[in-house]
Design an enzyme around this catalytic site. Structure first.
Site, mmCIF file in Angstrom:
data_model
loop_
_atom_site.group_PDB
_atom_site.id
_atom_site.type_symbol
_atom_site.label_atom_id
_atom_site.label_comp_id
_atom_site.label_asym_id
_atom_site.label_seq_id
_atom_site.Cartn_x
_atom_site.Cartn_y
_atom_site.Cartn_z
ATOM 1 N N ARG A 49 0.839 -1.194 0.000
ATOM 2 C CA ARG A 49 0.000 0.000 0.000
ATOM 3 C C ARG A 49 0.876 1.247 0.000
ATOM 4 O O ARG A 49 2.076 1.174 0.143
ATOM 5 C CB ARG A 49 -0.958 -0.021 1.188
ATOM 6 C CG ARG A 49 -0.241 -0.400 2.474
ATOM 7 C CD ARG A 49 -0.710 0.269 3.678
ATOM 8 N NE ARG A 49 -0.652 1.709 3.586
ATOM 9 C CZ ARG A 49 0.475 2.433 3.745
ATOM 10 N NH1 ARG A 49 1.666 1.856 3.974
ATOM 11 N NH2 ARG A 49 0.439 3.750 3.663
ATOM 12 N N GLY A 50 0.180 2.417 -0.128
ATOM 13 C CA GLY A 50 0.921 3.671 -0.251
ATOM 14 C C GLY A 50 1.128 3.924 -1.739
ATOM 15 O O GLY A 50 1.569 3.016 -2.470
ATOM 16 N N ALA A 51 0.801 5.142 -2.178
ATOM 17 C CA ALA A 51 0.735 5.401 -3.623
ATOM 18 C C ALA A 51 2.003 5.001 -4.406
ATOM 19 O O ALA A 51 1.912 4.234 -5.381
ATOM 20 C CB ALA A 51 0.375 6.861 -3.849
ATOM 21 N N ARG A 88 -6.921 -0.534 -7.383
ATOM 22 C CA ARG A 88 -7.257 0.609 -6.530
ATOM 23 C C ARG A 88 -7.350 1.852 -7.422
ATOM 24 O O ARG A 88 -6.420 2.123 -8.185
ATOM 25 C CB ARG A 88 -6.207 0.808 -5.417
ATOM 26 C CG ARG A 88 -6.169 -0.352 -4.438
ATOM 27 C CD ARG A 88 -5.411 -0.022 -3.177
ATOM 28 N NE ARG A 88 -6.193 0.820 -2.286
ATOM 29 C CZ ARG A 88 -5.674 1.416 -1.198
ATOM 30 N NH1 ARG A 88 -4.391 1.268 -0.910
ATOM 31 N NH2 ARG A 88 -6.433 2.165 -0.413
ATOM 32 N N GLN A 193 -3.093 2.524 9.726
ATOM 33 C CA GLN A 193 -1.764 2.681 9.105
ATOM 34 C C GLN A 193 -0.836 3.525 9.977
ATOM 35 O O GLN A 193 0.380 3.414 9.877
ATOM 36 C CB GLN A 193 -1.887 3.335 7.711
ATOM 37 C CG GLN A 193 -2.456 2.427 6.645
ATOM 38 C CD GLN A 193 -3.960 2.590 6.505
ATOM 39 O OE1 GLN A 193 -4.644 2.903 7.473
ATOM 40 N NE2 GLN A 193 -4.479 2.362 5.324
ATOM 41 N N ASP A 234 -2.195 10.751 -2.441
ATOM 42 C CA ASP A 234 -2.422 9.679 -3.423
ATOM 43 C C ASP A 234 -2.623 10.222 -4.828
ATOM 44 O O ASP A 234 -2.364 9.541 -5.811
ATOM 45 C CB ASP A 234 -3.638 8.842 -3.026
ATOM 46 C CG ASP A 234 -3.245 7.851 -1.954
ATOM 47 O OD1 ASP A 234 -3.153 8.268 -0.788
ATOM 48 O OD2 ASP A 234 -2.962 6.695 -2.308
ATOM 49 N N ASN A 244 -5.790 12.284 -0.082
ATOM 50 C CA ASN A 244 -4.967 11.446 0.793
ATOM 51 C C ASN A 244 -5.912 10.697 1.725
ATOM 52 O O ASN A 244 -7.135 10.889 1.701
ATOM 53 C CB ASN A 244 -3.963 12.297 1.575
ATOM 54 C CG ASN A 244 -2.921 11.450 2.275
ATOM 55 O OD1 ASN A 244 -2.306 10.564 1.652
ATOM 56 N ND2 ASN A 244 -2.715 11.658 3.554
ATOM 57 N N LYS A 245 -5.350 9.825 2.548
ATOM 58 C CA LYS A 245 -6.126 8.981 3.453
ATOM 59 C C LYS A 245 -7.230 9.765 4.162
ATOM 60 O O LYS A 245 -6.986 10.880 4.626
ATOM 61 C CB LYS A 245 -5.163 8.338 4.459
ATOM 62 C CG LYS A 245 -5.786 7.462 5.516
ATOM 63 C CD LYS A 245 -6.662 6.352 4.956
ATOM 64 C CE LYS A 245 -5.932 5.438 3.997
ATOM 65 N NZ LYS A 245 -6.828 4.506 3.277
HETATM 66 O O1 MRU Z 1 -4.916 3.184 1.746
HETATM 67 P P1 MRU Z 1 -3.429 3.410 1.800
HETATM 68 O O2 MRU Z 1 -2.798 2.894 3.044
HETATM 69 O O3 MRU Z 1 -2.748 2.954 0.543
HETATM 70 O O4 MRU Z 1 -3.301 5.000 1.842
HETATM 71 C C1 MRU Z 1 -2.027 5.550 1.811
HETATM 72 C C2 MRU Z 1 -2.003 7.014 1.965
HETATM 73 O O5 MRU Z 1 -3.028 7.671 2.078
HETATM 74 C C3 MRU Z 1 -0.648 7.665 1.889
HETATM 75 O O6 MRU Z 1 -0.620 8.827 2.655
HETATM 76 C C4 MRU Z 1 -0.322 8.027 0.432
HETATM 77 O O7 MRU Z 1 -0.499 6.919 -0.402
HETATM 78 C C5 MRU Z 1 1.058 8.526 0.298
HETATM 79 S S1 MRU Z 1 2.278 7.289 0.545
HETATM 80 C C6 MRU Z 1 3.785 8.014 0.290
#
Ligand code: MRU
Length: 335
Positions: A49-51, A88, A193, A234, A244-245
């Site tokens: 996970r994470g963009a 996603r 997270q 993201d 973002n999240k």
């Molecule tokens: O649902 P996730 O855990 O993939 O969400 C991740 C985030 O919101 C991060 O802040 C974003 O992807 C940036 S990661 C460098």
């Protein structure tokens, strides 16, 4: 700086190895695979996970889709492309990486070389991200004007990228330079997270931190305990609106009220100039189980309706600055 004893993603001898983030921080379990479907499922389940990390894994997955393939390679490629693109919808890094691999595949006159060529492209995306994270971290130092208490949300660290992270990378670099006193890590409902992953990383890095429930951010700010907020993103629209999240927008509103700087740190691969404003960003909705259950145990009634957006969009006017590998952008945002 990156002296950690774990990694999110690594590619060796024809296999992708990834750390299953759903089991952290208790269990450090690595999955090794050359099956693109397994990687797609890993992205859907948030094992990966994470963009930026999603983009890197997607690139390796698409290269692996043509490993040992000769007959019907075009069909196999298209099938894998569509499958991975469906995992996603919000992190634009996924589509950026798939686009790079697709362009490379289409430009190949001799498709028998596809695996080697695509794998090299995927490795390039991975090593570019390592560089970008380092530059973001260096560029981010400018947002600290004193030894600061920093609040962050979700996880935008080593686990979320190929390198040292974006928001957590900035924090870690600034810590090394003596500019971070402590970090407040939002737990980040529903999948934690923050309390699982950011805490895991900060602990390994030796950076003082505490975790708090998301709704405690307001009181921390009211008590004057937060000097700045830095999160990842993201997808950033052309006007700077940033997805973002879920919960990030809340923080930006709180920062505005309490006159606290609110920064986004992200690589340029997260900027989607093809989307004019945040209104055009597709926000993923997650399964109701992630809200109604914790560790598979039902905490409310099965039949209750749930609203579960994975992300929210912070309007550009609430963002003090956007830290990329190129520079620190200030409003009005032009990329
Ligand atoms: O649902 P996730 O855990 O993939 O969400 C991740 C985030 O919101 C991060 O802040 C974003 O992807 C940036 S990661 C460098």
């Amino acid at each position: 700086m990156n002296n950690s004893d774990f990694f999110a993603l690594s590619f060796n001898s024809g296999y992708l190895t990834f750390l299953d983030q759903t089991k952290l921080p208790g269990i450090e379990d690595y999955v090794q695979t050359d099956d693109y479907e397994r990687i797609a499922v890993g992205i859907e389940r948030l094992e990966i996970r994470g963009a930026p990390a999603i983009g890197i894994a997607a690139a390796y997955a698409l290269a692996l889709a043509v490993k040992n393939k000769t007959v019907g390679i075009e069909e196999d490629f298209d099938k894998a492309y569509s499958r991975i693109a469906r995992t996603r919808p919000t992190a634009v890094n996924l589509f950026y990486a798939l686009g790079v691999i697709k362009t490379s595949f289409e430009s190949l006159s001799d498709k028998s070389k596809a695996y080697d060529v695509l794998l090299n492209k995927a490795k390039e995306i991975h090593s570019d991200d390592i560089d970008k994270c380092r530059k973001i971290s260096e560029n981010g130092l400018a947002v600290f004007n004193k030894k600061s208490r920093v609040l962050t949300h979700c996880n935008a660290g080593m686990l979320a990228t190929g390198g040292m992270g974006t928001a957590v990378g900035v924090i870690a670099y600034a810590f090394e330079k003596g500019m971070v006193e402590k970090v407040y890590a939002d737990e980040t409902r529903p999948l934690f997270q923050g309390s699982r992953l950011t805490a895991f990383e900060l602990d390994k890095l030796g950076i003082p931190f505490s975790i708090q429930i998301d709704s405690a951010a307001a009181v921390l700010m009211q008590k004057g305990l937060v000097d700045l907020v830095i999160t990842g993103a993201d997808r950033i629209a052309a006007n700077g609106d940033s997805a973002n999240k879920i919960g990030t927008y809340n923080l930006a509103v709180l920062c505005n009220y309490h006159k606290i700087p609110f920064y986004i740190a992200a690589p340029t691969s997260t900027i989607d100039t093809g989307t004019e404003t945040g209104a055009g960003i597709k926000v993923e909705e997650r399964s109701k189980d992630e809200i109604t259950r914790i560790n598979n145990s039902l905490i409310t009634k099965e039949h209750f309706n749930v609203f579960s957006p994975a992300f929210d969009v912070t309007p550009n006017e609430l963002i003090t600055g956007i830290i990329t590998e190129e520079k620190l952008h200030y409003p009005p945002y032009k990329f």
